[in-house]
Design a protein around this motif. Structure first.
Motif, short mmCIF file in Angstrom:
data_model
loop_
_atom_site.label_atom_id
_atom_site.label_comp_id
_atom_site.label_asym_id
_atom_site.label_seq_id
_atom_site.Cartn_x
_atom_site.Cartn_y
_atom_site.Cartn_z
N PHE A 174 23.53 -22.27 41.11
CA PHE A 174 23.00 -21.28 40.52
C PHE A 174 23.72 -20.95 39.27
CE2 PHE A 174 22.02 -20.50 44.89
CZ PHE A 174 20.50 -20.69 44.82
N MET A 175 25.07 -20.98 39.12
CA MET A 175 26.07 -20.53 38.16
C MET A 175 25.95 -21.68 37.04
SD MET A 175 29.42 -19.42 40.38
CE MET A 175 30.44 -18.83 39.09
N LEU A 176 25.64 -22.86 37.12
CA LEU A 176 25.35 -23.80 36.04
C LEU A 176 24.04 -24.09 35.72
CD1 LEU A 176 28.24 -26.35 37.55
CD2 LEU A 176 28.45 -24.55 35.88
N GLU A 177 23.50 -23.37 34.93
CA GLU A 177 22.14 -23.47 34.73
C GLU A 177 22.09 -24.40 33.59
OE1 GLU A 177 18.38 -20.56 33.30
OE2 GLU A 177 20.16 -19.81 33.48
N ASN A 178 20.85 -25.37 33.75
CA ASN A 178 20.56 -26.53 32.90
C ASN A 178 21.62 -27.63 32.88
OD1 ASN A 178 18.31 -24.98 31.86
ND2 ASN A 178 19.54 -23.83 30.47
N LEU A 179 22.21 -27.71 33.92
CA LEU A 179 23.37 -28.74 34.34
C LEU A 179 22.53 -30.03 34.04
CD1 LEU A 179 26.24 -29.58 35.17
CD2 LEU A 179 25.23 -29.39 37.68
N LYS A 180 23.16 -31.04 33.18
CA LYS A 180 22.48 -32.30 33.18
C LYS A 180 23.73 -33.26 33.49
CE LYS A 180 19.57 -30.66 29.43
NZ LYS A 180 20.18 -29.38 29.17
N LYS A 181 24.55 -32.96 34.24
CA LYS A 181 25.45 -33.89 34.68
C LYS A 181 26.01 -33.78 36.23
CE LYS A 181 27.63 -34.19 29.94
NZ LYS A 181 29.12 -34.17 29.16
N PRO A 182 26.47 -34.80 36.77
CA PRO A 182 26.55 -34.60 38.22
C PRO A 182 27.78 -33.71 38.53
CG PRO A 182 27.28 -36.79 37.62
CD PRO A 182 26.48 -36.29 36.35
N VAL A 183 27.81 -32.59 39.45
CA VAL A 183 28.91 -31.98 40.02
C VAL A 183 28.95 -32.47 41.83
CG1 VAL A 183 29.92 -29.75 40.46
CG2 VAL A 183 28.89 -30.33 38.24
N VAL A 184 29.95 -33.45 41.90
CA VAL A 184 29.75 -33.78 43.39
C VAL A 184 30.82 -33.25 44.24
CG1 VAL A 184 29.74 -35.84 44.87
CG2 VAL A 184 28.84 -36.10 42.54
N PHE A 185 30.51 -32.26 45.12
CA PHE A 185 31.54 -31.69 46.13
C PHE A 185 31.87 -32.69 47.18
CE2 PHE A 185 30.34 -27.89 43.72
CZ PHE A 185 31.37 -27.06 44.20
N VAL B 297 15.42 -30.60 29.76
CA VAL B 297 16.06 -31.49 28.82
C VAL B 297 16.45 -30.75 27.45
CG1 VAL B 297 15.16 -33.61 29.83
CG2 VAL B 297 13.92 -32.49 28.03
N ASP B 298 15.45 -29.52 27.19
CA ASP B 298 15.69 -29.09 25.84
C ASP B 298 16.95 -28.09 25.86
OD1 ASP B 298 14.01 -30.82 24.75
OD2 ASP B 298 12.65 -29.60 25.25
N LYS B 299 17.30 -27.59 26.95
CA LYS B 299 18.14 -26.44 26.92
C LYS B 299 19.58 -26.83 27.29
CE LYS B 299 14.48 -23.39 28.52
NZ LYS B 299 14.10 -22.32 29.66
N PRO B 300 20.51 -25.95 26.50
CA PRO B 300 21.93 -26.24 26.83
C PRO B 300 22.58 -25.65 28.12
CG PRO B 300 21.68 -24.38 25.22
CD PRO B 300 20.17 -24.96 25.48
N LEU B 301 23.58 -26.23 28.73
CA LEU B 301 24.29 -25.82 29.85
C LEU B 301 24.53 -24.16 29.54
CD1 LEU B 301 25.57 -26.07 32.37
CD2 LEU B 301 27.85 -26.54 31.13
N GLN B 302 24.13 -23.35 30.41
CA GLN B 302 24.26 -21.86 30.36
C GLN B 302 25.33 -21.65 31.76
OE1 GLN B 302 21.11 -19.22 30.03
NE2 GLN B 302 22.31 -17.69 29.69
N VAL B 303 26.51 -21.21 31.65
CA VAL B 303 27.54 -20.76 32.65
C VAL B 303 27.30 -19.51 32.89
CG1 VAL B 303 29.70 -21.09 33.88
CG2 VAL B 303 28.95 -22.88 32.27
N HIS B 304 26.79 -18.97 34.16
CA HIS B 304 26.80 -17.57 34.61
C HIS B 304 28.03 -17.49 35.31
CE1 HIS B 304 22.70 -17.39 33.53
NE2 HIS B 304 22.47 -18.50 33.79
#
Length: 343
Positions: free
Chosen positions: A104-115, A205-212
């Motif tokens: 939820f915090m990483l809106e418009n994420l376009k890369k993998p975040v693997v836990f 695809v058109d929106k940049p990463l937004q961190v909440h």
């Protein structure tokens, strides 16, 4: 599947995977991730560059809290342009909460975040840590046409890659510690790594990463049981600054129809407290109104958590409360899938 050289950032927060056994004393001690390639030479077979960063003071995942979620998010935010993927090493006990929160915090994420993590320390003879770590890095490095194949927060454990906000820890002893009861695996690791592309999340695809970074944890979680008293529930609702309560109900969202219970919920909703209904069952979904015992909840304005896991329900409400959404819009927003967390 085209796989070009990737830059991967390994983020160590704490947990069993970061421990090694001192064979002289049998005591566990923290692993120095700067010597990662020396300890796990198999990583050199991966066609990627690996850098590591660690919490200044790694924590047991039982001590995980929103302030640490913000720290992880900030590491990703500050390194986002320099890396193709991120692997977060985390204790398994609260990993599903953290993976859900980060989704939820990483809106418009376009890369993998693997836990990932492990049930046994990395130096143990029968450890699951090496396979979990190696495959997580491989998953984070997968590319096609120089773009990451995975573009969401996910969780890898014991040969399976799951959407992070669909997972729950369901076994404290087996290597297969996690499940995704209401959503298919994103990938399965066997002789080959098979990615189930149709289940992958597709960001805008058109929106940049937004961190909440603001999460409001003035919430409560009540698991209903036969015989729960009015005093118990009333005491929870009288918690100072309380803004939302998640009810874990029976089956498809059913609960007692005693008047004191329904009237109490109705009164608290009228005071602006959001009440969310999720099921206690591991699989399945809330369907308010399907049975008479949930019809009253629907009538008084209880929010449907549909097929959310408890972990996703908790972190989603913290995230949305932090967004200052109006009371009028909160219900419709919560009942909407934001990061693929609900069907």
């Amino acid at each position: 599947m085209i796989h070009s050289k990737s830059n991967i950032l390994l983020i160590y927060t704490g947990g069993t995977i970061g421990m090694v056994k001192d064979f002289k004393t049998n005591a566990l001690k923290a692993f120095d991730f700067k010597t990662l390639l020396d300890k796990i030479p198999e990583l050199q077979l991966l066609d990627c560059n690996i850098e590591t960063v660690s919490f200044k003071e790694p924590i047991d995942s039982s001590n995980m809290s929103p302030k640490y979620w913000v720290q992880i998010a900030e590491v990703i935010e500050n390194s986002y342009d320099d890396f193709d993927g991120f692997v977060v090493l985390h204790g398994s006990d609260t990993m599903s909460y953290t993976a859900s929160a980060l989704s939820f915090m990483l809106e418009n994420l376009k890369k993998p975040v693997v836990f990932t993590g492990s049930q046994l320390p990395i130096g143990d003879l029968r450890t699951d840590a090496k396979e979990n770590l190696i495959t997580s890095i491989q998953v984070a490095s997968l590319q096609k046409d120089n773009k990451p194949i995975i573009q969401e927060v996910c969780l890898y454990f014991e040969y399976k890659l799951y959407r992070g906000n669909r997972t729950t820890k369901m076994n404290a002893e087996h290597f297969e510690a996690f499940a995704s009861p209401n959503y298919n695996e994103l990938a399965v690791s066997g002789v080959h790594l098979k990615v189930n592309k149709k289940y992958l999340f597709k960001p805008d695809v058109d929106k940049p990463l937004q961190v909440h970074k603001y999460l409001d944890n003035n919430i409560a979680l009540i698991k209903l049981f036969p015989g729960i008293t009015k005093a118990v529930i009333q005491n929870v609702f009288e918690t100072p600054d309380l803004k939302a309560v998640i009810l874990e109900t029976y089956g498809a969202g059913n609960c007692t129809t005693e008047r004191w219970f329904i009237n109490l919920l109705k009164e608290k909703i009228s005071c602006g407290i959001h009440i969310i209904n999720i099921t206690q069952c591991l699989g399945g979904s809330v369907m308010m109104g399907h049975y008479e015992t949930s019809n009253w909840l629907k009538k008084i304005g209880v929010i449907s958590g549909k097929d959310l896991t408890t972990e996703a329900a908790v972190t989603k409400v913290m995230y949305l409360l932090g967004q200052n959404i109006s009371t009028e819009n909160f219900k419709s927003t919560y009942e909407m899938s934001l990061r693929g967390e609900m069907t």
